[in-house]
Write a protein that holds these residues in place. Structure first.
Motif, PDB file in Angstrom:
ATOM      1  N   PHE A 178       0.952  -1.501  -0.325  1.00 32.50           N
ATOM      2  CA  PHE A 178      -0.046   0.095   0.111  1.00 32.50           C
ATOM      3  C   PHE A 178       1.029   1.310   0.141  1.00 32.50           C
ATOM      4  O   PHE A 178       1.204   1.383   0.619  1.00 32.50           O
ATOM      5  CB  PHE A 178      -0.841   0.355   1.711  1.00 32.50           C
ATOM      6  N   LEU A 179       1.137   1.731  -1.501  1.00 29.87           N
ATOM      7  CA  LEU A 179       1.976   3.097  -1.205  1.00 29.87           C
ATOM      8  C   LEU A 179       2.036   4.315  -0.136  1.00 29.87           C
ATOM      9  O   LEU A 179       2.913   4.542  -0.107  1.00 29.87           O
ATOM     10  CB  LEU A 179       2.474   2.991  -2.976  1.00 29.87           C
ATOM     11  N   LEU A 180       0.484   4.680  -0.425  1.00 25.15           N
ATOM     12  CA  LEU A 180       0.100   5.422   0.248  1.00 25.15           C
ATOM     13  C   LEU A 180      -0.344   4.976   1.907  1.00 25.15           C
ATOM     14  O   LEU A 180      -1.398   6.058   2.736  1.00 25.15           O
ATOM     15  CB  LEU A 180      -1.073   6.536   0.140  1.00 25.15           C
ATOM     16  N   GLY A 181      -0.457   3.843   1.937  1.00 19.71           N
ATOM     17  CA  GLY A 181      -0.870   3.013   3.355  1.00 19.71           C
ATOM     18  C   GLY A 181      -2.519   2.945   3.374  1.00 19.71           C
ATOM     19  O   GLY A 181      -2.894   2.503   2.565  1.00 19.71           O
ATOM     20  N   THR A 182      -3.297   3.067   4.007  1.00 19.66           N
ATOM     21  CA  THR A 182      -4.418   2.206   4.106  1.00 19.66           C
ATOM     22  C   THR A 182      -5.898   3.658   4.959  1.00 19.66           C
ATOM     23  O   THR A 182      -4.418   4.244   6.287  1.00 19.66           O
ATOM     24  CB  THR A 182      -4.794   0.711   4.828  1.00 19.66           C
ATOM     25  N   ASP A 183      -6.623   3.432   4.654  1.00 22.25           N
ATOM     26  CA  ASP A 183      -6.989   4.715   5.675  1.00 22.25           C
ATOM     27  C   ASP A 183      -8.010   3.890   6.878  1.00 22.25           C
ATOM     28  O   ASP A 183      -7.813   2.657   7.104  1.00 22.25           O
ATOM     29  CB  ASP A 183      -8.587   5.346   4.621  1.00 22.25           C
ATOM     30  N   LYS A 184      -9.343   4.271   7.608  1.00 23.48           N
ATOM     31  CA  LYS A 184      -9.867   3.802   8.916  1.00 23.48           C
ATOM     32  C   LYS A 184     -10.785   3.055   8.650  1.00 23.48           C
ATOM     33  O   LYS A 184     -10.528   2.382   9.343  1.00 23.48           O
ATOM     34  CB  LYS A 184     -10.655   4.685   9.262  1.00 23.48           C
ATOM     35  N   TYR A 185     -10.733   2.469   7.233  1.00 26.51           N
ATOM     36  CA  TYR A 185     -11.714   1.443   6.705  1.00 26.51           C
ATOM     37  C   TYR A 185     -10.419  -0.226   6.425  1.00 26.51           C
ATOM     38  O   TYR A 185     -11.125  -1.166   5.635  1.00 26.51           O
ATOM     39  CB  TYR A 185     -12.702   1.584   6.068  1.00 26.51           C
ATOM     40  N   GLY A 186      -8.977   0.698   6.485  1.00 24.45           N
ATOM     41  CA  GLY A 186      -7.933  -0.300   5.853  1.00 24.45           C
ATOM     42  C   GLY A 186      -8.166  -0.336   4.406  1.00 24.45           C
ATOM     43  O   GLY A 186      -8.090  -1.896   3.397  1.00 24.45           O
TER      44      GLY A 186
END
Length: 364
Positions: A144-152
């Motif tokens: 995940f290049l920019l990571g994940t949000d609060k829901y994955g």
């Protein structure tokens, strides 16, 4: 007349090309436009609205890697390649983040991913559930290049797909504002008298209502949703266009070429569309560029308030709404990344507006 206007166009184009920020903004806007059209082809998560949730890996930092097990679905999703490219893949498969796995005697044993030092649940399933009885293509490491949000969900995919709403709202809103604004302004400026008084009254009433309040009222009347926001934003922006067109037509209708057109017996419609409007489009183009920027900001504001594009649709404004509290929770990038996207696109439209204003000012 046409030879002179052609030479003025070339002069304006040359002036525009010399403006570094104007040209840079133009290419940046084209770049964002291409991203918004082909978002699903570029996004790592090409599911519909980039909405593949993995709650076990929520709010992970950029560059996070995890092994994903995909359990194929028995449901068939009949979808053509055009639909997949422009509207995302209707995904019926189940994706599970796992920390470890092994295959023995036709049984797959895997441990679900668990964060913060917790122990993941161990589960088993038969290899027969996979096509060709092979798990090779169904267990892959995902980054995940920019990571994940609060829901994955994959943040990069959401940003790319979210570009579509911000970009297209500008186009639709500006188109609606031009159609209404040019028509109302032309009629008011050309005919004057009572017609002008009535249209100016409508313009002043609309002008006096705060834009955001008017948009909220229209969205509540039309209902929440994607197209309602587009129409609502467009219906609030025609006033500026109408005022400028009216002012330009009042000064242009006294010109000699208009008098000559009237003497030749041309009707009012032809005089306005063929003779006056082509000569007063410069300020209208500049206002349209500013309206583009304003439309993107209004849509972001509406999505932030929860009355813009509705979940699970990806929208930059909605992404800020979902994650603004993460700014103080140590993961500010979740709100800052979509915020920077809005800022850069608005800035590009403002810069191109300034460059167009300088280029179309032929008095220099």
């Amino acid at each position: 007349m046409s030879h002179k206007s052609n030479s003025l166009k070339q002069l304006a184009l040359q002036k525009f090309k010399k403006n570094f920020w104007g040209v840079f903004s133009f290419y940046f806007i084209v770049f964002v436009g291409l991203i918004s059209v082909f978002a699903y082809a570029l996004a790592p998560d090409n599911s519909e609205y980039a909405n593949q949730m993995h709650l076990a890996i929520h709010s992970k930092k950029p560059g996070f890697k995890v092994t994903i097990l995909t359990i194929p679905s028995q449901l068939e999703t009949n979808q053509n390649s055009f639909d997949k490219l422009f509207f995302g893949k209707k995904n019926a498969d189940t994706e599970i983040p796992i920390s470890e796995y092994k295959v023995e005697n036709g049984i797959l044993t895997y441990k679900e991913y668990a964060s913060d030092g917790l122990e993941g649940v161990e589960k088993t399933m038969l290899i027969n559930a996979f096509p060709n009885k092979s798990t090779e293509t169904y267990i892959k490491e995902k980054k995940f290049l920019l990571g994940t949000d609060k829901y994955g969900r994959d943040l990069l995919s959401r940003v790319l797909v979210g570009a579509r709403i911000s970009f297209f709202i500008g186009f639709v809103a500006v188109f609606i504002s031009l159609v209404i604004g040019v028509f109302m302004g032309s009629v008011a400026g050309y005919f004057g008298g009572k017609v002008d008084a009535v249209i100016m009254w409508i313009i002043n009433v609309t002008w006096s209502i705060p834009t955001l309040l008017l948009v909220i009222a229209i969205t509540l009347a039309l209902g929440k949703g994607f197209w309602q926001v587009f129409i609502a934003v467009g219906l609030t922006m025609w006033v500026e266009v109408a005022r400028v067109v009216r002012g330009q037509i009042i000064s242009a209708k006294e010109m000699q070429y208009v008098t000559a057109a009237r003497a030749l017996g041309f009707n009012d419609y032809r005089i306005i569309t063929k003779h006056i409007l082509p000569n007063i489009m410069a300020p209208v183009i500049v206002i349209s560029a500013a309206n583009f920027a304003a439309a993107i900001l209004i849509e972001s504001g509406l999505s932030f308030l929860g009355i813009g594009a509705q979940p699970p649709m990806a929208s930059w404004g909605a992404m800020i709404k979902d994650h603004y509290n993460y700014i103080i929770l140590g993961k500010p990038y979740l709100a800052i990344i979509p915020g920077l996207c809005i800022m850069s696109l608005v800035m590009a439209f403002m810069l191109i507006g300034n460059a167009l204003r300088d280029a179309l000012d032929v008095k220099d």
